[in-house]
Design a protein around this motif. Structure first.
Motif, PDB file in Angstrom:
ATOM      1  N   ARG A   1     -11.512  60.789  58.582  1.00 28.22           N
ATOM      2  CA  ARG A   1     -12.762  60.732  59.350  1.00 28.22           C
ATOM      3  C   ARG A   1     -13.066  59.309  59.785  1.00 28.22           C
ATOM      4  NH1 ARG A   1     -14.410  64.590  55.338  1.00 28.22           N
ATOM      5  NH2 ARG A   1     -15.327  62.901  54.101  1.00 28.22           N
ATOM      6  N   GLU A   2     -12.809  58.337  58.896  1.00 33.96           N
ATOM      7  CA  GLU A   2     -13.055  56.948  59.246  1.00 33.96           C
ATOM      8  C   GLU A   2     -12.123  56.492  60.359  1.00 33.96           C
ATOM      9  OE1 GLU A   2     -14.657  53.081  59.106  1.00 33.96           O
ATOM     10  OE2 GLU A   2     -15.376  55.069  58.540  1.00 33.96           O
ATOM     11  N   GLN A   3     -10.863  56.945  60.296  1.00 35.92           N
ATOM     12  CA  GLN A   3      -9.913  56.604  61.356  1.00 35.92           C
ATOM     13  C   GLN A   3     -10.344  57.193  62.687  1.00 35.92           C
ATOM     14  OE1 GLN A   3      -7.488  54.537  61.010  1.00 35.92           O
ATOM     15  NE2 GLN A   3      -6.642  54.719  63.073  1.00 35.92           N
ATOM     16  N   GLU A   4     -10.842  58.413  62.670  1.00 31.77           N
ATOM     17  CA  GLU A   4     -11.329  59.033  63.903  1.00 31.77           C
ATOM     18  C   GLU A   4     -12.525  58.264  64.455  1.00 31.77           C
ATOM     19  OE1 GLU A   4     -12.169  63.063  63.019  1.00 31.77           O
ATOM     20  OE2 GLU A   4     -10.058  63.670  62.844  1.00 31.77           O
ATOM     21  N   ARG A   5     -13.411  57.825  63.535  1.00 31.70           N
ATOM     22  CA  ARG A   5     -14.589  57.069  63.972  1.00 31.70           C
ATOM     23  C   ARG A   5     -14.178  55.741  64.600  1.00 31.70           C
ATOM     24  NH1 ARG A   5     -17.739  53.039  62.816  1.00 31.70           N
ATOM     25  NH2 ARG A   5     -16.384  52.355  61.117  1.00 31.70           N
ATOM     26  N   LEU A   6     -13.211  55.048  63.953  1.00 34.79           N
ATOM     27  CA  LEU A   6     -12.762  53.765  64.481  1.00 34.79           C
ATOM     28  C   LEU A   6     -12.082  53.941  65.842  1.00 34.79           C
ATOM     29  CD1 LEU A   6     -11.336  52.110  61.223  1.00 34.79           C
ATOM     30  CD2 LEU A   6     -13.491  51.593  62.391  1.00 34.79           C
TER      31      LEU A   6
ATOM     32  N   ALA B   1     -12.391  53.264  71.639  1.00 33.28           N
ATOM     33  CA  ALA B   1     -12.381  53.828  72.989  1.00 33.28           C
ATOM     34  C   ALA B   1     -13.702  53.535  73.704  1.00 33.28           C
ATOM     35  CB  ALA B   1     -12.127  55.328  72.925  1.00 33.28           C
ATOM     36  N   ARG B   2     -14.805  53.619  72.956  1.00 30.31           N
ATOM     37  CA  ARG B   2     -16.117  53.342  73.548  1.00 30.31           C
ATOM     38  C   ARG B   2     -16.210  51.886  73.988  1.00 30.31           C
ATOM     39  NH1 ARG B   2     -20.798  51.111  72.510  1.00 30.31           N
ATOM     40  NH2 ARG B   2     -20.082  50.346  70.487  1.00 30.31           N
ATOM     41  N   LEU B   3     -15.701  50.962  73.147  1.00 27.92           N
ATOM     42  CA  LEU B   3     -15.756  49.542  73.485  1.00 27.92           C
ATOM     43  C   LEU B   3     -14.880  49.234  74.696  1.00 27.92           C
ATOM     44  CD1 LEU B   3     -15.672  47.910  69.931  1.00 27.92           C
ATOM     45  CD2 LEU B   3     -17.635  48.171  71.465  1.00 27.92           C
ATOM     46  N   ILE B   4     -13.748  49.913  74.795  1.00 28.86           N
ATOM     47  CA  ILE B   4     -12.873  49.701  75.956  1.00 28.86           C
ATOM     48  C   ILE B   4     -13.588  50.126  77.239  1.00 28.86           C
ATOM     49  CG2 ILE B   4     -10.769  50.504  77.086  1.00 28.86           C
ATOM     50  CD1 ILE B   4      -9.466  50.612  74.325  1.00 28.86           C
TER      51      ILE B   4
END
Length: 333
Positions: free
Chosen positions: A91-96, A101-104
């Motif tokens: 779950r943490e990997q998915e969040r990161l 992707a959001r920051l990009i």
């Protein structure tokens, strides 16, 4: 007459038995193997021994195992279910990944806005100067409004000094007027300090934008003249703790007095003022100690305001700028 057909040879009894058995099996139907009989499982017991069974043991259902066919060939490997820690990490990997992707996408939008806002690097630098000028305008207006108050305070101190030279007591009304005038000036300088602190974030914002713009446009590095005009050395100096602030304040007063006439100095709590005048120009020096609350940092601010005596327009020489620039190095050495 001889029979034209020779008698058939006798069939061995064993062959006839096999044939009859085959007919019986065909008549009754050969039993088919069930799916369970066709599948085998390979697992390791608690003693570390490898076991082969047609069903996995109950204790192994929650663990990984290998499924085999009827001839022992691996057909499927079933991994164990993930642990709580593995699920948390997933779950943490998915969040990161989602955050990356959001920051990009956010950076892409910012880059597009940056390129659409400024056609050239000169447009960006011009906008920077405009933002700094918008901060500097109320500072100059406040300095203009302070000059009569400074003159008034100077006269009050002259009156006080004359009384002291004559051996007379200073009236309470005069002392109150001096304290009130110093308070007004201290409040005015606090406003100037607050406005001056706004320049730092503006410089940082435009420095980042300029660096990004140059990268996107593949422009060369900036020249020193492009970022000149508003040196950060004029910003207030912050300190923490009584020891550091006391040391900084003493160095600040020494620097102040090295460039002013002690005879013209006006000293109040957290405030030093002095004048230096000639036929053409009027320079006013100020040193301020400012702190909003005990939990906030202390700021030391050195101000040098030069005006032409005939026109009251701002003036500044290279020597004035050297004095401003030298304050930070002298205090924080």
């Amino acid at each position: 007459m001889r029979n034209r057909f020779t008698p058939a040879r006798s069939v061995p009894r064993s062959l006839m038995t096999v044939a009859l058995l085959g007919l019986c099996l065909l008549a009754t139907g050969w039993p088919e193997r069930s799916d369970a009989q066709k599948q085998m499982y390979r697992w390791v017991d608690e003693q570390g021994e490898v076991q082969y069974t047609d069903q996995p043991p109950p204790a192994q259902l929650g663990q990984g195992h290998t499924r085999l066919n009827e001839v022992g060939v691996r057909t499927e490997t079933i991994p164990p279910p993930p642990t709580e820690e593995e699920l948390r990490q997933a779950r943490e990997q998915e969040r990161l990944q989602a955050e990356a992707a959001r920051l990009i996408e956010q950076q892409k939008a910012a880059d597009q806005a940056l390129l659409q806002t400024y056609r050239t690097i000169d447009d960006l630098l011009l906008a920077r100067r405009g933002r700094i000028a918008a901060i500097e305008a109320p500072i100059q207006a406040k300095r203009d409004a302070m000059r009569p108050e400074q003159e008034h305070l100077g006269k009050l101190h002259e009156e006080k000094a004359a009384l002291e030279r004559a051996g007379k007591a200073v009236p309470a009304s005069l002392a109150d007027s001096i304290a009130q005038s110093e308070t007004h000036l201290r409040e005015s300088y606090a406003f100037i300090l607050e406005q001056t602190l706004k320049k730092g974030p503006v410089r940082q914002e435009f420095a980042q934008n300029a660096e990004r713009y140059r990268m996107l446009k593949k422009l060369p590095a900036p020249t020193p003249s492009e970022m000149a005009g508003d040196p950060a050395s004029n910003d207030p100096i912050s300190c923490q703790g009584a020891e550091q602030c006391g040391q900084y304040w003493q160095r600040a007063m020494d620097y102040f007095r090295a460039h002013t006439n002690p005879k013209d100095e006006i000293a109040g709590p957290g405030l030093l003022l002095s004048w230096r005048k000639d036929e053409r120009e009027d320079r006013r020096f100020a040193l301020i100690w400012a702190q909003k609350s005990a939990a906030d940092p202390v700021y030391l601010y050195f101000d040098l305001d030069c005006r032409e005596r005939l026109t009251a327009r701002p003036c500044s020489t290279e020597q004035d700028q050297r004095i401003r620039d030298g304050f930070r190095a002298a205090v924080t050495r």
